[in-house]
Design an enzyme around this catalytic site. Structure first.
Site, PDB file in Angstrom:
ATOM      1  CE  LYS A   1       2.806  -0.414  21.790  1.00 31.55           C
ATOM      2  NZ  LYS A   1       1.696  -0.873  20.894  1.00 31.55           N
TER       3      LYS A   1
ATOM      4  NE  ARG B   1       2.507  -4.336  23.406  1.00 30.96           N
ATOM      5  CZ  ARG B   1       2.215  -4.299  24.836  1.00 30.96           C
ATOM      6  NH1 ARG B   1       3.118  -3.311  25.492  1.00 30.96           N
ATOM      7  NH2 ARG B   1       1.377  -5.097  25.227  1.00 30.96           N
TER       8      ARG B   1
ATOM      9  N   GLY C   1       0.833  -6.546  12.903  1.00 36.07           N
ATOM     10  CA  GLY C   1       1.091  -7.942  12.733  1.00 36.07           C
ATOM     11  C   GLY C   1       2.409  -8.363  12.217  1.00 36.07           C
TER      12      GLY C   1
ATOM     13  CG  MET D   1       8.298  -5.983  12.719  1.00 36.29           C
ATOM     14  SD  MET D   1       9.263  -4.564  12.793  1.00 36.29           S
ATOM     15  CE  MET D   1       8.440  -3.565  13.350  1.00 36.29           C
TER      16      MET D   1
ATOM     17  NE  ARG E   1      -4.309   1.479  17.343  1.00 40.27           N
ATOM     18  CZ  ARG E   1      -3.955   0.136  17.149  1.00 40.27           C
ATOM     19  NH1 ARG E   1      -2.778  -0.076  16.986  1.00 40.27           N
ATOM     20  NH2 ARG E   1      -4.815  -1.018  17.386  1.00 40.27           N
TER      21      ARG E   1
ATOM     22  CG  HIS F   1     -15.967  -1.099 -24.104  1.00 44.98           C
ATOM     23  ND1 HIS F   1     -17.370  -1.673 -23.811  1.00 44.98           N
ATOM     24  CD2 HIS F   1     -16.274   0.217 -24.764  1.00 44.98           C
ATOM     25  CE1 HIS F   1     -18.329  -0.963 -24.302  1.00 44.98           C
ATOM     26  NE2 HIS F   1     -17.571   0.212 -24.927  1.00 44.98           N
TER      27      HIS F   1
ATOM     28  CB  SER G   1      -9.471  18.603 -23.097  1.00 42.84           C
ATOM     29  OG  SER G   1     -10.052  17.555 -21.920  1.00 42.84           O
TER      30      SER G   1
ATOM     31  CB  CYS H   1     -11.508  15.053 -20.619  1.00 40.86           C
ATOM     32  SG  CYS H   1     -11.030  14.580 -22.026  1.00 40.86           S
TER      33      CYS H   1
ATOM     34  CE1 TYR I   1     -12.090  20.204 -18.318  1.00 40.25           C
ATOM     35  CE2 TYR I   1     -11.507  22.519 -18.727  1.00 40.25           C
ATOM     36  CZ  TYR I   1     -11.877  21.465 -19.265  1.00 40.25           C
ATOM     37  OH  TYR I   1     -11.822  20.920 -20.508  1.00 40.25           O
TER      38      TYR I   1
END
Lengths: 899, 899
Positions: free
Chosen positions: B26, B96, B105, B107, B362, B480, B790, B857, B877
């Site tokens: 801020k 602030r 929220g 502080m 912001r 599963h 793999s 994979c 990959y």
């Protein structure tokens, strides 16, 4: 030009004992003996290089070979003063294989080569013993037909029976017809007749004539030996023994000498010391007018070599009396050989017409007890030094001294009923029972019982303890039964798959035999063999063995690695101290929970609805655990005791059958369906990878608090009693620093409280078991906080390989058979894989905490090969079951010497 | 002298946007805006260094602070032309918090500091608005009492209720007594009266007077903010978000401006572009004569900022019309801010007496669709480049475009029935069924069904496929159900523990609610929330989204990492190609076995008494498997297809209830007890570590032969049809070179045979899945023979951590809560542990085989953080489920940009 043929004879030899790779063990030793001036029948060795050339070049020999062989034959002839193929004074030759490493019975031998229609008359004339000559001839024909003409050529007889079988058939029928009981009765003419028959049979069955040329015979024999290197038997043997095919075999060709030429001839085998007791006495057997195989075959009873080794009342003639001059020569050779080889030798000799010939020398096999005695004696005799003595005794040979054994004399006369895995060494005999409760009850009545189960679980422990031995049909070398039994040094056979056990009917069936409760069995836990009935046992008594004590002293002075024990009970600790353990490397605490008085509290804890109830239930265990720890810390006073916090998943404590569940519901006043629900919740698909180890202490910090308090209050109280105790609190199954710190913080907080409450200061360590791959990978982080690492190589092996030790039985046999695994990795650490992680953890751990204490407490701590590895990676100690402690001490010393 | 106070105001600022570490987010932005010439109320920031000093020095401030603060107040006063504490023209200040990272929220804030008995009359005189002044005063008193006097000092009111609660009570009672409905009705006198009452209540309850000195108020406020950094809320939040305590907070002190001074005042919030659609239109809301909190609170309906964003028919007054000149200024500021920050900004402004003040800017939050649109638009506008655009869109934001969603407008109005783990994203609504067969049957009748199970198994797959969504009460993110659903991009919620499911009764109970078959539920698989009844869904339609297509094009041009898919069926392959997959990285073959026609053959195989029977049974599967492989190879023609040989333990194929067992016995004409016996034999304690993967193929080579033949015959046939297909045969669960070579030899032999039989040449690769720690440790050895690796990071995570993914639910929640694990390691790869092994395997593999193909994979292939890791270690990959392919493409591009 490559040298392919090495001659020996007449006191000179081309080779020597160091050339085993080229000449094989036998050839190298024949050369060495010859050079030592020992009378060895001359001959020569075709090198392993010939074998490799032969296989690399489509079964052809190097071109130089023929010439080099001819020269060697000439040399042999001139020393023997005989001629190979000479009609008047024929030299006979033998052909024997000889690889770098002995492969008994795997390859081929042919004797009496050179007997042909041309040489037989001359040899008869010379020996004046036609019976001997025709007997030798039929032996040649039989061996040659079998080894050279059939096996080596891959020829098959028409009916599929081997030619040897057919020839023996002819002999048997002939004996029947003539009413001969034994070969001894056959005359020269009989043998002569039979040799003709044999040759006909060979022609008919193998489609080829038995060769009548001495050179053809010799090269046939040589070729058969080389071919036998890649025969089925030899290949399987090499696979099992891990012998590379590239080693090849050498071939030894040697002049034949005969101990069966008459009463002035003899043959014998001997050991330079007694291989059964280790006593430094010349020990052996001999037979007059006999061949080597007669001594072994058992048709005639061999006689003792000398007077001193004769049993009282043995009236037979010793070689010492019968051939006094030769005995003196032989005894001198014995001394020379021992001096030269600095070890006990196993020798073969033949006396041919009053002349002594040495046929073989090799390092003699011995049992454990004699190995120890010989090694220690030889140090005292100045033959070897202490280090060499330590290298002479295999750690596994100590086992014989540490456990009662089935009497080997008796054992060899009976056939085993079944065979399983040798999980706990030693022998035991007892009456079978089928439940742990029966075991306990009947043992309480003074019976010796053997507990027979499909497999065991922690709830069987009381019965396992009461039994003299344990026998299971399932499980591997690291199954529950095996681990527990080995820990106690108890005889145990597991995975004996041919057993069909009905615990309900209390019956055991093997094949068509059936046994019931109370029937006697005998177990040889060292070999895995199960026998019917009671066999006699021989007691173990290492303490009375002075050489053992001396050797162990040397081992302790030599080793760098410390040896602790895995022990859960004070009596185990006491036993292990007696065996030389210097502390406890692993005290498991879960076994303490299974006691009937305590299990209720742990079950209450498991069923608790909230933390408060859980805490109350856990705290009921505090007095019990404190008493346990006081006992064990006291028993191991002055030495460190590593105590592992609770490890197994909670469901292990609440595996119940329906009745037990109802009983528990009643006792705790809980609905049985609520208990069942909790049991279902706790069910895990892969408990090995489940909610266990530190994961329990993190989810239920009150368990860690209670255990830490029990250990530390015990420590405080003992310290106040003036005892010096050294607890090391070990947090199991750590995979990250965060886990470790969570549990460590609980222990440190409790420690501060206990010191304040009891107004006493004491030292203690906190550390962790390293048993997951991740722990090894982040060992540097964990070592920032941990004061010690103890490798749990059982679990580390499971996770590194992805092998469940409970389930490996499904594929381990095929893995070993196919040589995919050289050895069960739960028996001997997998140095290439698991070992890398151990090394990594050692390096990383030391990188952030140079003073970290490093040990290993897995089952591998008692395995000599693994111990050598642990020594090499720089651990401070190994920990193993009490009965393995001497083994580990010796193995640790040997590891240091090897390095 | 250290600088602790940074001033901003009047177009100049000591700090800037880069100083977030010192000034907080801020403070840094306020400084930056000021420097940009944007009208920001002046003020100053006390650095995070003050916070750290405060905690390091026992709650004392650095001695320089007072002086630096006084100077900054002076500067503020001179710009505002007011005096802090000045009786005639008082300056009011706000305090602030502002940390390096936003902690919404968490502080404290105190407004209107400086109102005292001395300044109130002056402010009334100046504003001519006593109601405004006393309202402001009561706000100050309430906030200050709560934040400074109670929380920061740790004082408690006597009855334990907070002081704020007590003060609000007084207000409520006063309103009741006077019959006021809303605060708006209260007069200046009412507020004045209440402020007196408030102060009395504070005195009584907190034992202290509300301070009447402006400086005391200011320092009280500053101290309260610093104290709140270590308050309970903030500490918990930091723990969850992994924010280090050492960061500290800054404190922003700023001149108060008021939008509620009358009709020439106003306040508003706005976004520089529409955050819901991404449209480049100034979008916001405002209220005349109001404070910021009034816009948010919802008591008055805020108005649209401008004409263009007004809904048709909206007759309300826009700021554009009401304050035309100010609107032009604001729009210019909007353009300047976007140019400066090159991103959409979320701003707050106040108009005080006709003068515009910017209170905050912001970066604005946005949904996935608008994130994509803004990023792509900004590239076209020249605001950012393509790389920046790729970094602007989180891969997870693509999910919104790829799945239908529960309509968020509707969803926010209903409470969820239950909450589970978000296992498969998107939304679905359907009628519940309790068995896979019911799912299939009812879906066949055209119903939309949700399959509800405790957990699923491979035998449920047909029903899972038929269902629109899957809901389970057990299992984790890699159970599963989760794996299968994610693979299909199907909505799925797992581990929803508050569900009590009776499959037998076909009922589902949640708390006291009960549902039966056919009842409707709605699932939000992206959040894990379950709703009663039918909620409306919004369709996914990425193809119609032009910006999406453009962004993905840029991603493909930017990434180095290839993206393949995990697909077992041709239709999955087709879908994945559409999503941009370049090949299959994992085609599992076991799912193909569960089809009812085929399962009989595999069961026959399992029950076979010898190899011959087994081989015959296995070969029955050949035509089926060949057809499967033809389908999938054809669907992925021209691209590589990695096919994994059979992996799961055999018992998975023969899990039978009693009826099914009898049926099978009948079908196969085998005694049911023999089947039961075989099932018992196959039972494993830890199937994950059991007889599976290549261990199956080694024990039963005929399985490998059949599968290799099916793949290679399919390849041969397609090749002859002129198709270009690229099979890569993957051997699972390899731990050693010996295992690999055993299986590779079988495949190569079959390949030679198939080529000869079919008279065709084709290319294929053989390689292995790297999924065990040991495989990584000996990757150099394996790579000597393997053509590709793999990584199977699911199993590798299981074994490295020793976590069973089926059982981790027992302790994962507590591990996440205690921050022992930062994240579920099955969701995002554990870079510190498992990642080390992957890196090691990559290095070792390349050391012996520089051209080895490397991919991954496991499920991690679709996780953006993991993808970044895989990019960094140099894999070629990643492979993931079809619906994750776009996510992976974007994540791969971002990974390359980050590096």
């Amino acid at each position: 030009m490559s040298k392919y043929v090495y001659f020996f004879g007449g006191g000179k030899a081309d080779g020597n004992t160091k050339m085993k790779n080229e000449l094989g063990g036998k050839g190298a030793n024949l050369a060495e003996m010859t050079s030592l001036g020992i009378p060895v029948p001359p001959g020569f060795t075709l090198t392993t290089g010939v074998c490799n050339y032969y296989y690399d070049n489509d079964h052809n020999y190097p071109k130089e070979l023929k010439k080099q062989t001819d020269e060697a034959i000439n040399n042999t002839e001139s020393i023997m003063n005989q001629g190979f193929g000479n009609a008047d004074n024929p030299l006979l030759l033998s052909v024997r294989s000889g690889a770098r490493q002995s492969m008994p019975g795997m390859m081929e031998t042919v004797l009496n080569l050179g007997l042909t229609s041309k040489t037989i008359p001359g040899l008869i004339a010379k020996t004046n013993n036609p019976r001997f000559v025709y007997d030798a001839y039929r032996r040649l024909i039989t061996m040659y037909a079998d080894v050279v003409m059939e096996k080596a050529e891959g020829v098959k007889t028409k009916d599929g029976h081997g030619i040897r079988h057919r020839l023996e058939n002819i002999l048997d029928k002939y004996k029947d017809k003539n009413d001969y009981k034994s070969d001894v009765e056959l005359t020269a003419d009989d043998w002569k007749h039979l040799t003709e028959k044999f040759k006909e049979e060979i022609k008919i069955n193998l489609g080829k004539e038995f060769p009548d040329d001495h050179m053809e015979q010799l090269w046939g024999g040589i070729g058969a030996v080389f071919k036998s290197w890649n025969g089925k038997r030899a290949v399987s043997y090499r696979k099992i023994e891990n012998i590379p095919g590239e080693w090849g075999t050498a071939v030894n060709v040697q002049a034949m000498v005969f101990g069966n030429l008459g009463d002035n001839s003899a043959t014998g085998v001997a050991f330079t010391r007694n291989p059964a007791t280790g006593e430094n006495k010349f020990y052996g057997e001999w037979l007059r007018n006999a061949q080597g195989e007669d001594v072994v075959a058992g048709l005639r009873t061999p006689l003792q070599l000398n007077e001193t080794t004769k049993a009282p009342g043995d009236a037979s003639e010793s070689l010492e009396i019968a051939f006094p001059k030769i005995y003196i020569d032989l005894d001198k050779i014995r001394i020379d050989l021992e001096k030269h080889y600095t070890d006990m030798q196993d020798i073969e000799f033949t006396i041919q017409d009053g002349r002594l010939w040495m046929l073989q020398t090799r390092t003699g096999k011995r049992n454990g007890q004699s190995a120890i005695k010989m090694a220690v004696d030889m140090v005292h005799e100045g033959l070897i030094d202490k280090n060499e003595a330590l290298m002479r005794v295999l750690p596994s040979q100590l086992d014989e001294l540490l456990h009662p054994m089935v009497d080997p004399e008796e054992e060899q006369n009976v056939s085993p009923l079944a065979k399983g895995l040798p999980a706990g060494p030693g022998g035991a005999t007892g009456q079978i029972v089928f439940t742990a409760d029966d075991a306990e009850e009947q043992a309480g009545q003074g019976k010796k019982v053997i507990l027979v189960r499909d497999e065991t679980s922690p709830e069987d422990v009381h019965g396992m303890h009461a039994a003299v031995a344990i026998l299971t049909s399932k499980g591997g070398m690291t199954s529950h039964a095996a681990l527990v039994a080995r820990g106690w040094g108890k005889c145990c056979i597991v995975g004996c798959e041919s057993l069909h056990i009905s615990a309900a009917n209390k019956t055991l069936e093997v094949g068509d035999k059936k046994y019931k409760e109370g029937d006697w069995l005998t177990l040889n836990g060292t070999t895995g063999k199960v026998y019917e009935g009671q066999l006699p046992l021989k007691d173990a008594n290492p303490d009375s063995n002075q050489e053992y004590a001396e050797l162990m002293e040397w081992a302790d002075a030599t080793r760098r690695l410390g040896v602790r024990t895995n022990a859960d009970r004070p009596e185990d600790a006491v036993l292990a101290r007696k065996f030389g353990a210097k502390g406890i490397g692993l005290c498991r605490t879960e076994h303490m929970f299974f006691d009937p008085e305590r299990i209720l509290a742990i079950r209450k804890m498991i069923l608790a609805k909230n933390e408060k109830e859980r805490r109350a239930a856990v705290m009921e265990l505090l007095p019990y655990q404190k008493a346990d720890f006081k006992g064990i810390l006291d028993a191991m006073h002055d030495l460190p005791v590593t105590i592992r916090l609770l490890d197994p998943p909670l469901h292990e404590f609440i595996t119940l059958d329906d009745d037990a569940l109802l009983e528990l519901a009643d006792e705790l006043n809980v609905a049985s369906k609520d208990i069942q629900k909790r049991i279902d919740e706790l069910h895990e698909f892969n408990p090995m990878l489940g909610h266990r180890g530190c994961r329990l202490g993190i989810a239920y910090p009150e368990i860690t608090e209670m255990q830490a308090r029990a250990i530390l209050e015990a420590t405080a109280e003992l310290t106040k009693e003036g005892k010096s105790v050294h607890p090391e609190i070990m947090i199991p199954l750590i995979g990250s620093l965060a886990e470790y710190k969570n549990q460590e913080a609980i222990v440190r907080t409790i420690a501060k409280k206990v010191m304040a409450e009891q107004n006493v200061e004491f030292k203690y360590l906190v550390g962790t078991m390293i048993e997951l791959p991740r722990a090894c990978l982040v060992a540097d982080e964990i070592a920032e906080s941990a004061e010690f690492f103890s490798f749990g190589t059982n679990d580390l092996t499971q996770t590194t390989y992805g092998f469940s030790r409970d389930d490996i039985g499904g594929f381990l046999p095929v893995y070993l058979e196919e040589n995919i695994l050289p050895v069960d990795p739960f028996q001997s650490i997998d140095q290439g894989g698991v070992g890398q992680l151990v090394e990594m953890a050692v390096k990383k751990g030391r990188s952030t905490n140079p003073n970290i204490k490093l040990g290993i407490c897995g089952e591998h701590g008692g395995d000599p090969d693994s111990i050598e590895f642990f020594h090499n990676v720089g651990l401070a100690y190994v920990s193993c079951s009490p009965f393995r402690v001497p083994v580990a001490r010796l193995a640790a010393a040997r590891a240091n010497l090897k390095k």
